[in-house]
Design a protein around this motif. Structure first.
Motif, PDB file in Angstrom:
ATOM      1  N   LEU A 158     -25.522 -10.350 -19.394  1.00  0.00           N
ATOM      2  CA  LEU A 158     -26.908 -10.007 -19.683  1.00  0.00           C
ATOM      3  C   LEU A 158     -27.719 -11.298 -19.831  1.00  0.00           C
ATOM      4  N   ARG A 159     -28.785 -11.423 -19.065  1.00  0.00           N
ATOM      5  CA  ARG A 159     -29.651 -12.609 -19.037  1.00  0.00           C
ATOM      6  C   ARG A 159     -28.933 -13.869 -18.547  1.00  0.00           C
ATOM      7  N   ASN A 160     -27.773 -13.705 -17.935  1.00  0.00           N
ATOM      8  CA  ASN A 160     -27.027 -14.846 -17.412  1.00  0.00           C
ATOM      9  C   ASN A 160     -27.727 -15.361 -16.152  1.00  0.00           C
ATOM     10  N   PRO A 161     -27.958 -16.656 -16.029  1.00  0.00           N
ATOM     11  CA  PRO A 161     -28.735 -17.173 -14.882  1.00  0.00           C
ATOM     12  C   PRO A 161     -28.092 -16.925 -13.532  1.00  0.00           C
ATOM     13  N   ILE A 162     -26.793 -16.714 -13.465  1.00  0.00           N
ATOM     14  CA  ILE A 162     -26.157 -16.576 -12.154  1.00  0.00           C
ATOM     15  C   ILE A 162     -26.445 -15.234 -11.494  1.00  0.00           C
ATOM     16  N   ASN A 163     -26.991 -14.275 -12.232  1.00  0.00           N
ATOM     17  CA  ASN A 163     -27.247 -12.972 -11.617  1.00  0.00           C
ATOM     18  C   ASN A 163     -28.680 -12.481 -11.852  1.00  0.00           C
ATOM     19  N   GLN A 164     -29.618 -13.412 -11.928  1.00  0.00           N
ATOM     20  CA  GLN A 164     -30.999 -13.018 -12.167  1.00  0.00           C
ATOM     21  C   GLN A 164     -31.794 -12.793 -10.882  1.00  0.00           C
ATOM     22  N   ASP A 165     -31.345 -13.336  -9.778  1.00  0.00           N
ATOM     23  CA  ASP A 165     -32.142 -13.230  -8.552  1.00  0.00           C
ATOM     24  C   ASP A 165     -31.226 -13.228  -7.335  1.00  0.00           C
ATOM     25  N   MET A 166     -30.275 -12.314  -7.320  1.00  0.00           N
ATOM     26  CA  MET A 166     -29.331 -12.239  -6.217  1.00  0.00           C
ATOM     27  C   MET A 166     -29.965 -11.513  -5.027  1.00  0.00           C
ATOM     28  N   GLY A 167     -29.239 -11.498  -3.917  1.00  0.00           N
ATOM     29  CA  GLY A 167     -29.752 -10.830  -2.733  1.00  0.00           C
ATOM     30  C   GLY A 167     -29.824  -9.325  -2.892  1.00  0.00           C
ATOM     31  N   ARG A 168     -28.942  -8.765  -3.670  1.00  0.00           N
ATOM     32  CA  ARG A 168     -28.944  -7.325  -3.928  1.00  0.00           C
ATOM     33  C   ARG A 168     -28.291  -7.065  -5.283  1.00  0.00           C
ATOM     34  N   LYS A 169     -28.275  -5.805  -5.639  1.00  0.00           N
ATOM     35  CA  LYS A 169     -27.661  -5.379  -6.894  1.00  0.00           C
ATOM     36  C   LYS A 169     -26.154  -5.578  -6.843  1.00  0.00           C
ATOM     37  N   PHE A 170     -25.524  -5.552  -8.016  1.00  0.00           N
ATOM     38  CA  PHE A 170     -24.088  -5.788  -8.148  1.00  0.00           C
ATOM     39  C   PHE A 170     -23.563  -4.826  -9.198  1.00  0.00           C
ATOM     40  N   LYS A 171     -22.507  -4.075  -8.848  1.00  0.00           N
ATOM     41  CA  LYS A 171     -22.025  -3.018  -9.736  1.00  0.00           C
ATOM     42  C   LYS A 171     -20.565  -3.243 -10.121  1.00  0.00           C
ATOM     43  N   ILE A 172     -20.287  -3.036 -11.406  1.00  0.00           N
ATOM     44  CA  ILE A 172     -18.955  -3.257 -11.976  1.00  0.00           C
ATOM     45  C   ILE A 172     -18.514  -1.985 -12.699  1.00  0.00           C
ATOM     46  N   ALA A 173     -17.266  -1.605 -12.516  1.00  0.00           N
ATOM     47  CA  ALA A 173     -16.721  -0.426 -13.203  1.00  0.00           C
ATOM     48  C   ALA A 173     -15.326  -0.741 -13.719  1.00  0.00           C
ATOM     49  N   VAL A 174     -14.993  -0.158 -14.871  1.00  0.00           N
ATOM     50  CA  VAL A 174     -13.700  -0.402 -15.515  1.00  0.00           C
ATOM     51  C   VAL A 174     -13.041   0.941 -15.803  1.00  0.00           C
ATOM     52  N   SER A 175     -11.857   1.144 -15.244  1.00  0.00           N
ATOM     53  CA  SER A 175     -11.127   2.397 -15.443  1.00  0.00           C
ATOM     54  C   SER A 175     -10.015   2.212 -16.457  1.00  0.00           C
ATOM     55  N   SER A 176      -9.824   3.247 -17.266  1.00  0.00           N
ATOM     56  CA  SER A 176      -8.864   3.148 -18.368  1.00  0.00           C
ATOM     57  C   SER A 176      -7.425   3.368 -17.933  1.00  0.00           C
ATOM     58  N   SER A 177      -7.219   3.928 -16.740  1.00  0.00           N
ATOM     59  CA  SER A 177      -5.854   4.174 -16.271  1.00  0.00           C
ATOM     60  C   SER A 177      -5.840   4.240 -14.757  1.00  0.00           C
ATOM     61  N   GLU A 178      -4.656   4.408 -14.185  1.00  0.00           N
ATOM     62  CA  GLU A 178      -4.514   4.456 -12.735  1.00  0.00           C
ATOM     63  C   GLU A 178      -5.192   5.680 -12.119  1.00  0.00           C
ATOM     64  N   LYS A 179      -5.612   6.631 -12.936  1.00  0.00           N
ATOM     65  CA  LYS A 179      -6.364   7.773 -12.410  1.00  0.00           C
ATOM     66  C   LYS A 179      -7.743   7.348 -11.912  1.00  0.00           C
ATOM     67  N   ASP A 180      -8.178   6.153 -12.309  1.00  0.00           N
ATOM     68  CA  ASP A 180      -9.428   5.551 -11.844  1.00  0.00           C
ATOM     69  C   ASP A 180     -10.624   6.481 -12.047  1.00  0.00           C
ATOM     70  N   SER A 181     -10.791   6.946 -13.263  1.00  0.00           N
ATOM     71  CA  SER A 181     -11.887   7.872 -13.544  1.00  0.00           C
ATOM     72  C   SER A 181     -13.259   7.209 -13.492  1.00  0.00           C
ATOM     73  N   ALA A 182     -13.313   5.876 -13.468  1.00  0.00           N
ATOM     74  CA  ALA A 182     -14.591   5.166 -13.333  1.00  0.00           C
ATOM     75  C   ALA A 182     -14.919   4.852 -11.877  1.00  0.00           C
ATOM     76  N   LEU A 183     -14.048   5.273 -10.951  1.00  0.00           N
ATOM     77  CA  LEU A 183     -14.268   5.066  -9.515  1.00  0.00           C
ATOM     78  C   LEU A 183     -14.374   3.583  -9.164  1.00  0.00           C
ATOM     79  N   ALA A 184     -13.379   2.819  -9.601  1.00  0.00           N
ATOM     80  CA  ALA A 184     -13.372   1.378  -9.330  1.00  0.00           C
ATOM     81  C   ALA A 184     -13.429   1.079  -7.837  1.00  0.00           C
ATOM     82  N   PHE A 185     -12.895   1.965  -7.013  1.00  0.00           N
ATOM     83  CA  PHE A 185     -12.752   1.685  -5.589  1.00  0.00           C
ATOM     84  C   PHE A 185     -14.071   1.669  -4.819  1.00  0.00           C
ATOM     85  N   ILE A 186     -15.177   2.078  -5.440  1.00  0.00           N
ATOM     86  CA  ILE A 186     -16.470   2.047  -4.742  1.00  0.00           C
ATOM     87  C   ILE A 186     -17.403   0.985  -5.327  1.00  0.00           C
TER      88      ILE A 186
END
Length: 742
Positions: A158-186
């Motif tokens: 948050l407010r980190n200078p390395i991601n304030q003006d990138m070419g596009r958005k950037f999305k991160i997801a964290v799944s709690s198990s191998e079931k990948d309920s956060a859809l890490a693969f997309i």
């Protein structure tokens, strides 16, 4: 809003952001700030233009979807005051408010920050909301709670200078198990929790790391960067990856500006090699994740010591005292589909299925009261646009059911086939082609009437987007639809693109769905009828839908659904979209997720000065790495400004550096301390300075040199531009105002 009121509880950095937004709105309204420059600014403050002119959508950033009861009430009150009294939950675990006046957005933000809620970087070319499994911390299948790591990622960037003006958005997801309920693969970065062994042979927390996933018109499944990466190495890796994306990522062609395309161009090996080059310059070589973060799990608000489990039979006995007849059947369905026992024995989670993700403010306030009475003060918005309550006593499940049912929040079938995920579509979105809400209501009603057993089906997921961009995640489910249109002679009718085979295979692999066929939107219900009937008649016992799809192949389903694409049998109603009486016509506005390149030299110089000011602030605070990166952005911004004066089209940061060398490189000179001289003698001073960004440790000494030289460079840009104007007989340089600080 002229009388901006900000409480003393709001942090100094948030207060400055809010005041800055207010000042820039005033500058925009007075004509001092160009529209494109202002749009770029407001997007990173969660203020997004709607389909309807003159109003905004406000995206509230809720890391991993967590809110307290008090925060839910504050959002509800804010919606009543500034919006429509509706809270829309999204697939990124945010809550959105619609139809907000631009002038009201600073006070709205201030009211939310008073309750510890931010809008910062909820939109725009930044790291969007960091999502995570909504069951993190209570998941019976998890090796450990991923909430602390997710919270740390949010706070670190948050407010980190390395991601304030990138070419596009950037999305991160964290799944709690191998079931990948956060859809890490997309996701651009997807993390899946697992235990591993370190170099000392000790069992340690870590993650499978996926990179380069994404949806939209050209969806990609993420590639595996690490089968196992220790938890302490995750944030430094993400930081290095972001630095590579920022420097080499596309910035002109919006449709090619996501990280998935950069990965495709460089290849996984090339990408990882560049990431390794950044390791010297990252702020932290390792980042240990603290376990005592605020809100990391429900133990802070409830004594979660193990309790005796309550069997379904015991719960049904309690239910029999107040429920009978057909109501008992509904309760039984709810109990089986919307609740589960947590990994903390004797405690239960209650999941709320919310149609379209929409909840009224009155309902939200009453839900907060229910949470205070029966659950931990830890509500999570889910990726399928519902909510989950945690740490409910088994003996209270009947009582909480009655309370939720009175609010219309006890519909059974959470995350089942019948629980469709959808974006707002043409109700509010500029890019939507057809109605998402209308078709969602129709399909859910149809299934409830004709396929009631689908509330128990956890295999087939249905998701709908109003266009190909994928906010409803239609590419990542078993049966997906996205809004489209079909031309029939001189007329146009609303249509649905049907996608099949996405989501998870029977063995847990994440898949991108295939585009199979496009049909008139009014035939959407018949698509489901045919698919369900075919699957029931021909699937093997125990065969998952995606296994059946793979066995039958795409062409089989194209032939199955082909009669529904026949336009010779169209009726007049087919030319009207769901929820609409008028004849359909496509009305697509300009999307606001793209990088906006401001083509005014004066504006870029102003931006450069603002970044220089941030660099100085970080230096004075002893944050050397951030000071260096802000100063690096001064170089890129200034170079881009001068290249515009020669009509040189700018794109990647790497390209800007090289183009500046060709056009101006030998004109900028400065003294380089011997310890910071790069060995390549062919480098011009500018290239040498810019490319040293990842060659040295982020020390105070290097930060001081880099910042001072960046300031010299900005002065060089300013004087060069002034000389150009003087030579051409044009007015002196007038840097554009972005609003005065107060």
């Amino acid at each position: 809003m002229s009388n901006l009121v900000i409480s003393e509880k709001v942090s100094s950095v948030a207060k400055r952001d809010i005041i800055d937004l207010n000042n820039k709105i005033n500058a925009f309204n007075s004509g001092e700030t160009p529209e494109e420059a202002f749009r770029k600014f407001r997007l990173t403050r969660g203020v997004y233009g709607q389909r309807q002119p003159g109003v905004q959508m406000i995206r509230i950033k809720l890391p991993y979807g967590r809110i307290t009861a008090d925060q839910l009430v504050r959002i509800a009150d804010t919606s009543d005051k500034f919006a429509t009294g509706n809270l829309h939950a999204t697939t990124r675990q945010d809550i959105q408010l619609h139809f907000v006046k631009l002038s009201d957005s600073p006070q709205l933000w201030a009211d939310l920050e008073d309750a510890g809620i931010t809008l910062k970087e909820a939109c725009g070319n930044t790291i969007r909301n960091v999502t995570a499994s909504s069951v993190a911390g209570i998941d019976p299948d998890e090796p450990f709670d991923v909430t602390p790591l997710t919270h740390s990622i949010f706070t670190y960037f948050l407010r980190n200078p390395i991601n304030q003006d990138m070419g596009r958005k950037f999305k991160i997801a964290v799944s709690s198990s191998e079931k990948d309920s956060a859809l890490a693969f997309i996701h651009d970065v997807g993390l899946i929790a697992k235990m591993g062994v370190n170099e000392k042979g000790e069992s340690v927390k870590g993650f499978k790391v996926l990179i380069g996933g994404g949806l939209g018109a050209q969806p990609f499944s993420a590639q595996t960067a690490f089968e196992f990466l220790e938890e302490k190495d995750v944030i430094p890796f993400i930081e290095a990856l972001l630095r590579v994306f920022d420097r080499y990522g596309e910035r002109v062609r919006r449709h090619k500006a996501r990280m998935k395309f950069l990965l495709n161009d460089l290849g996984l090996e090339g990408m990882m090699a560049r990431v390794a080059e950044e390791r010297t310059a990252v702020k932290n070589k390792v980042f240990a994740i603290p376990e005592d973060l605020f809100g990391t799990n429900a133990s802070e608000s409830i004594n979660h010591a193990p309790r005796p489990s309550v069997s379904e039979e015991e719960i049904m006995k309690i239910a029999a005292e107040s429920i009978s007849g057909a109501d008992m059947e509904i309760f039984t369905k709810w109990l089986r589909t919307n609740t589960f026992e947590q990994k903390q024995k004797g405690w239960y989670a209650v999941q709320l299925r919310v149609l379209l993700g929409d909840m009224s403010s009155d309902t939200a306030r009453k839900l907060a009261d229910i949470v205070r009475q029966y659950a931990a003060d830890d509500i999570r918005v889910t990726v399928n646009q519902g909510y989950i309550l945690r740490f409910v006593k088994g003996e209270d499940l009947v009582a909480i059911y009655h309370a939720l049912n009175s609010l219309g929040l006890a519909a059974p079938g959470f995350d089942s086939t019948m629980d469709i995920t959808t974006c707002p579509g043409t109700d509010t979105c500029n890019l939507a082609i057809s109605s998402s809400y209308g078709i969602t209501r129709v399909l859910e009603d149809m299934m409830k009437s004709e396929f009631p057993e689908m509330i128990y089906n956890q295999d087939i997921k249905i998701k709908i987007s109003g266009c190909m961009n994928g906010c409803g995640q239609h590419n990542a489910c078993n049966i997906g639809f996205h809004g489209s249109s079909i031309k029939n002679g001189k007329l146009v009718l609303p249509a649905l693109q049907v996608l099949l085979g996405g989501g998870f295979s029977g063995d847990g692999i994440g898949l991108i769905g295939d585009k199979v066929i496009k049909v008139p939107t009014k035939r959407g219900p018949e698509v489901l009828r045919m698919l369900f009937a075919d699957f029931e008649a021909n699937a093997y016992d125990g065969e998952y839908f995606n296994q059946y799809y793979a066995r039958q192949t795409k062409n089989y389903f194209f032939q199955l659904l082909k009669p529904l694409a026949d336009l010779s049998t169209l009726q007049e109603d087919d030319y009207r979209d769901w929820d609409h009486d008028e004849l359909f016509k496509t009305e697509i506005g300009v999307g606001e997720c793209a990088s906006v390149l401001v083509d005014l030299v004066a504006t870029t110089i102003t931006e450069g000065q603002e970044k220089l000011n941030l660099a100085k602030e970080n230096f004075e605070s002893g944050i050397w790495a951030d000071a260096i990166y802000h100063a690096y952005n001064v170089l890129i911004t200034g170079a881009k400004g001068l290249l515009m004066t020669k009509d040189v089209t700018t794109n990647t940061q790497y390209g800007i550096i090289n183009d500046f060398e060709s056009n101006f490189g030998k004109e900028f000179k400065y003294e380089t301390p011997s310890q910071f001289v790069l060995p390549d003698a062919e480098e011009t001073p500018f290239r040498s300075l810019a490319f040293s960004i990842n060659k040295f440790e982020p020390t105070e000494e290097f930060a001081s040199y880099f910042l001072d030289t960046a300031e010299q460079f900005l002065n060089f840009v300013r004087s060069t531009r002034e000389a150009q104007l003087l030579e051409n007989g044009e007015p002196a340089l007038q840097e554009l105002s972005f609003g005065k600080d107060s």
